[in-house]
Design an enzyme around this catalytic site. Structure first.
Site, PDB file in Angstrom:
ATOM      1  CG  ASP A  47      -2.315   4.058   4.138  1.00 38.25           C
ATOM      2  OD1 ASP A  47      -2.307   4.057   2.899  1.00 38.25           O
ATOM      3  OD2 ASP A  47      -3.154   4.668   4.812  1.00 38.25           O
ATOM      4  CD  GLU A  65      -3.277   9.417   2.929  1.00 37.98           C
ATOM      5  OE1 GLU A  65      -3.429   8.716   1.922  1.00 37.98           O
ATOM      6  OE2 GLU A  65      -3.815   9.156   4.016  1.00 37.98           O
ATOM      7  CD  GLU A 125      -8.774   3.107   5.747  1.00 44.69           C
ATOM      8  OE1 GLU A 125      -9.228   3.749   4.797  1.00 44.69           O
ATOM      9  OE2 GLU A 125      -7.631   3.275   6.209  1.00 44.69           O
TER      10      GLU A 125
HETATM   11  C1  GCV Z   1      -9.557   6.574   0.274  1.00 38.95           C
HETATM   12  C2  GCV Z   1      -5.736   5.689   3.772  1.00 38.95           C
HETATM   13  C3  GCV Z   1      -6.204   7.084   3.503  1.00 38.95           C
HETATM   14  C4  GCV Z   1      -7.679   7.117   3.161  1.00 38.95           C
HETATM   15  C5  GCV Z   1      -7.907   6.209   1.954  1.00 38.95           C
HETATM   16  C6  GCV Z   1      -7.429   4.818   2.323  1.00 38.95           C
HETATM   17  C7  GCV Z   1      -7.546   3.876   1.159  1.00 38.95           C
HETATM   18  O1  GCV Z   1      -6.279   5.214   4.953  1.00 38.95           O
HETATM   19  O2  GCV Z   1      -5.931   7.882   4.600  1.00 38.95           O
HETATM   20  O3  GCV Z   1      -8.028   8.434   2.860  1.00 38.95           O
HETATM   21  O4  GCV Z   1      -9.249   6.184   1.580  1.00 38.95           O
HETATM   22  O5  GCV Z   1      -6.080   4.857   2.699  1.00 38.95           O
HETATM   23  O6  GCV Z   1      -6.554   3.732   0.451  1.00 38.95           O
HETATM   24  O7  GCV Z   1      -8.596   3.297   0.948  1.00 38.95           O
END
Ligand code: GCV
Length: 853
Positions: A381, A409, A302
């Site tokens: 995720d 989340e 990411e």
């Molecule tokens: C901290 C997902 C979440 C991100 C998070 C990522 C991760 O994509 O939306 O906010 O980043 O996972 O676990 O690294």
């Protein structure tokens, strides 16, 4: 005042200030008399085999003193060595070693690190830890027992299932928390560690009571500035604050720190200057924090920097840090959450679910012994339903830990009640059958299955400064269950929940039964209304991950694809025809997932691309299952607030009101979910709902059909987040009025008003019948709920207020006034009427069919 106070506000009347949740499950509330009487012999003194105020044994004694006083109303004296000799009615707490040197050996050789022995015999209590931390855990176990009215004799050795029982916070240095829903960070503010660490100490206490032994306070999307001298000192203060509770501190690293903070020209993990930089930084850290737990690393994921930039492997990166912390006994948690978020979505096989195995399998055996690969429970995720990650089965030579998410989340962001332990249990108990042998995920991460020394659990918590810690009092069951499962994953999710209820809300039977019922129903309900059959949480993945946004899954690089067309839906992950993901599992599991006949219905769309008319094992078609499940899930969510209301007077005022507010919000938002998802697939597939509910709302008045002044019809994004694909809104700073003459039979109704509550202002609303005020409210959910808010009219901001028990006559005139405020326009989607008499008479099943409002 042109409107009387609304019903929601009226509920706070009659209550004195209540508990604010700060003590979580460690309230040590006074036991009801009947249970207190069972404590036939109460200890008379506490003996602590350590007198250093910062030692966990000392803390254990303080905790025992406070707990016994709270529960039983007696304040015991605490005695420390050397002044003591154990008496027959003491609570003695210490390490095995300290006890042995004073009182002679005890045969409790089965204790391992962090374990404890608890003996209660006729009022005499001995708590011995293998280490100081273990002694504290044993004290908390004893206090949990007496807080629940359990005074029975016991002689038990309790050892942790796995050595790593960590929590992760995703706190940013400036004080925000990524995916946190309970206010700003308790650790950081304005780029630095906060001065007042009281909340950090209180957090450590809660964590210690669950057996959590380390924390990473900063976000995995890490800021290099954490490693400045000033912040290392700050970390030292955090570590000093948490150490008395046995909670070690570790940190997340930004892989590019040598360049971004150190001024080097590279962050290549094999560059000698880079190695030197990390070695020196590590030494500086350990100088201030000698018991630093280690590092957590998110690399090449990411947009985060990583070794692949230099054609180095992820193992090269992990081992660089492993070598640096090894002399100090530290460990490196290296995240397996590595994938390409810019994937080509037109390529059928470019499956994100394959990424972890593709990145890590060939590195098995290449990681140093103090590296642990931290694996999210499923391949994507933290979705509402995923199979266990196949990576657990693919790296037998590597230490592994499972990453779970306590912060919700993708599960309603604490604005929806979702008790997650049953989901975790399904994953932990799942047998991957590696080499045809029993291989439960819990046995793999504990190190047992592949004979590894390290392994365990990492839970993303994201508590904030809100006194409820997570924003919602009921969400604390998730933190509690996480810690208890990390200690012993064989425990039952409902039994853990009930321990938590008794500790958090007391001993009333109806309180226990009600919270048990709504919590145990909450994950299935949320799955039903947010995304079922393994299609994932159908939220807006390009924005806040909160409300419905099913189209956002597809046609972008993020890889949370559903491949929905107007005839088919689901990812084909088969070996013969699809992405091959099923083949990443060991043969027996692969065979089951590869074949649609043997794939469970709840994962069918995870592994198979099928027509909407495909018949499930249940006999229903996929599309009809969608419709029915979304109606059923939302109907279940309607029952939570009334069930909670039945506890009025049995739960303290503040927590009662705060929970009620959220459960009512959830009732409304579950209908937003239901309607958005049903309407989206109804529209896409063109297949009608056999029960004729979808798109058919005879008890609704659409806002655009009302006589409007100031309000103008508008589309929303996504369109299905508005009933009939249309809402109405004022202009910025405008005023709107919507009027309709009611044509429903005379009767008593619940009236739900659907509107959008966006950030940027607090729009002001009033509803009237025949000019009589019915309800006044504000678009102020951003003040009252901590979930990620939206700036647009969409599935995140869509919400409902409900006014119950309103007498209506045919011909009555309904008027709604909206005043925009700041950047928030006033808006309206529809007004729905439900006949009270009918609702009360209907069973839940019929009720779910009836609610077409
Ligand atoms: C901290 C997902 C979440 C991100 C998070 C990522 C991760 O994509 O939306 O906010 O980043 O996972 O676990 O690294």
């Amino acid at each position: 005042m042109w409107i009387r106070h609304g019903i929601l506000l009226a509920f706070s009347a009659g209550f004195v200030a209540g508990e604010n949740g700060l003590n979580g499950w460690l309230r040590y509330a006074s036991l009801p008399e009947a249970q207190r009487q069972q404590a036939t012999s109460i200890p008379s003194v506490i003996v602590a085999l350590n007198s250093t105020a910062t030692s966990p044994v000392y803390v254990a004694a303080q905790e025992l003193q406070a707990g016994i006083e709270g529960v039983l109303g007696v304040k015991l004296q605490v005695l420390h060595e050397p002044e003591i000799t154990a008496s027959s009615l003491s609570v003695l707490v210490g390490t095995v070693a300290a006890y042995t040197s004073k009182h002679g050996a005890r045969n409790i050789s089965s204790l391992i690190a962090d374990g404890y022995w608890l003996s209660v015999k006729a009022g005499s209590v001995i708590i011995l830890g293998q280490n100081e931390r273990g002694a504290l855990y044993g004290a908390f176990e004893y206090l949990s027992r007496i807080s629940q009215g359990n005074f029975a004799d016991v002689d038990v050795v309790s050892n942790p299932d796995a050595p790593i029982r960590w929590v992760n916070q995703w706190d940013n240095l400036e004080g925000t928390i990524e995916r946190g829903y309970a206010g700003p960070s308790i650790f950081f503010s304005d780029g630095l560690v906060v001065k007042n660490l009281t909340r950090v100490s209180q957090y450590a206490r809660l964590l210690a009571s669950l057996g959590i032994n380390a924390i990473i306070p900063n976000n995995v999307n890490a800021n290099p500035n954490l490693l400045t001298a000033e912040n290392i000192e700050g970390l030292g203060r955090i570590a000093d604050t948490m150490r008395p509770y046995g909670v070690q501190v570790g940190i997340s690293l930004n892989f590019a720190s040598p360049e971004r903070l150190g001024g080097l020209k590279t962050f290549d993990p094999l560059d000698i200057m880079v190695v030197k930089w990390w070695t020196e930084k590590t030494e500086a850290l350990y100088k201030r924090v000698p018991d630093l737990a280690g590092y957590l690393v998110k690399a090449n994921s990411e947009g985060q920097p990583g070794p692949l930039t230099y054609n180095r492997t992820l193992a090269d990166a992990a081992n660089l840090f492993a070598r640096a912390v090894q002399p100090f006994g530290g460990i490196v948690m290296f995240r397996a959450f590595v994938y390409n978020h810019l994937a080509d979505w037109t390529v059928w096989e470019a499956d994100r679910a394959n990424a972890a195995v593709e990145f890590f399998k060939h590195l098995d055996g290449k990681f140093l012994d103090n590296v642990v690969v931290q694996i999210k429970y499923g391949p994507i995720d933290f979705q509402v339903r995923e199979p266990a990650s196949p990576l657990f089965a693919n790296i037998p030579l590597t230490n592994t830990a499972i990453e779970l998410q306590i912060t919700q989340e993708y599960l309603g962001q604490q604005s929806h009640l979702v008790y997650i332990a049953p989901l975790w249990k399904e994953i932990l108990d799942f047998d991957l059958k590696v080499d045809g042998k029993p291989s439960a995920v819990r046995d793999i991460v504990a190190g047992r299955r592949f004979n590894k020394k390290l392994g365990g659990y990492a839970g993303v918590v994201n508590v904030g400064t809100n006194t409820s810690w997570l924003g919602s009092h009921l969400a604390m069951s998730n933190l509690y269950a996480y810690g208890r499962l990390a200690w012993n994953p064989k425990q039952d999710a409902q039994a853990l929940l009930q321990d938590w209820i008794r500790l958090s809300f007391g001993h009333d039977r109806s309180v226990l039964d009600t919270i048990t019922k709504i919590s145990m129903e909450s994950w299935p309900a949320y799955e039903n209304y947010s995304g079922n059959l393994g299609i994932q949480t159908l939220t807006d993945i390009l924005y806040t991950h909160f409300g419905p946004g099913p189209a956002s899954q597809d046609n972008n690089g993020w890889g949370q694809w559903t491949r929905a067309t107007n005839t088919h839906i689901g990812m084909d992950r088969t070996m013969s025809n699809g992405t091959g993901n099923a083949g990443q599992y060991p043969p027996e599991v692969a065979k089951a997932y590869d074949n649609i006949e043997t794939t469970p219905d709840n994962l069918v769309l995870w592994f198979h691309h099928v027509p909407y008319t495909h018949r499930l094992h249940s006999g229903k078609t996929v599309i009809q299952h969608f419709y029915d499940a979304h109606y059923k899930g939302a109907a279940t969510a309607q029952t939570f607030a009334p069930a909670w209301e039945s506890l009025r007077g049995k739960v303290d005022a503040q927590r009662f009101d705060e929970v009620l507010f959220r459960l009512r919000y959830q009732a409304g938002h579950s209908i937003v979910w239901r309607d958005s998802i049903c309407s989206f697939y109804h529209n896409l597939s063109g297949i009608p709902d056999e029960a004729k509910r979808v798109g058919n709302h005879p008890w609704r008045i659409q806002a655009e059909a009302m006589a409007l002044t100031g309000f103008k019809p508008t589309g929303v994004t996504p369109p299905e987040a508005a009933s009939n694909f249309t809402a109405v809104a004022t202009v910025k700073n405008g005023t709107g009025e919507a009027v309709a003459t009611l044509n429903f039979p005379d009767g008593t109704y619940d009236i739900a008003i659907a509107y959008y509550d966006i950030v940027g202002g607090r729009a002001h609303y009033g509803a009237f019948i025949n000019e009589d005020p019915l309800l006044e409210w504000y678009g102020d959910l951003e003040d009252r709920l901590g979930h990620a808010f939206s700036e647009k009219l969409d599935g995140h901001s869509a919400t409902r207020v409900t006014i119950t028990n309103v007498g209506i006559k045919k011909g009555d005139v309904l008027k709604i006034i909206g005043l925009a405020n700041g950047n928030e326009t006033a808006s309206l989607d529809y007004v729905a009427f439900s006949r009270r008499e009918l609702l009360i008479r209907k069973s839940l099943r019929t009720y779910s069919l009836f609610i077409t409002t």
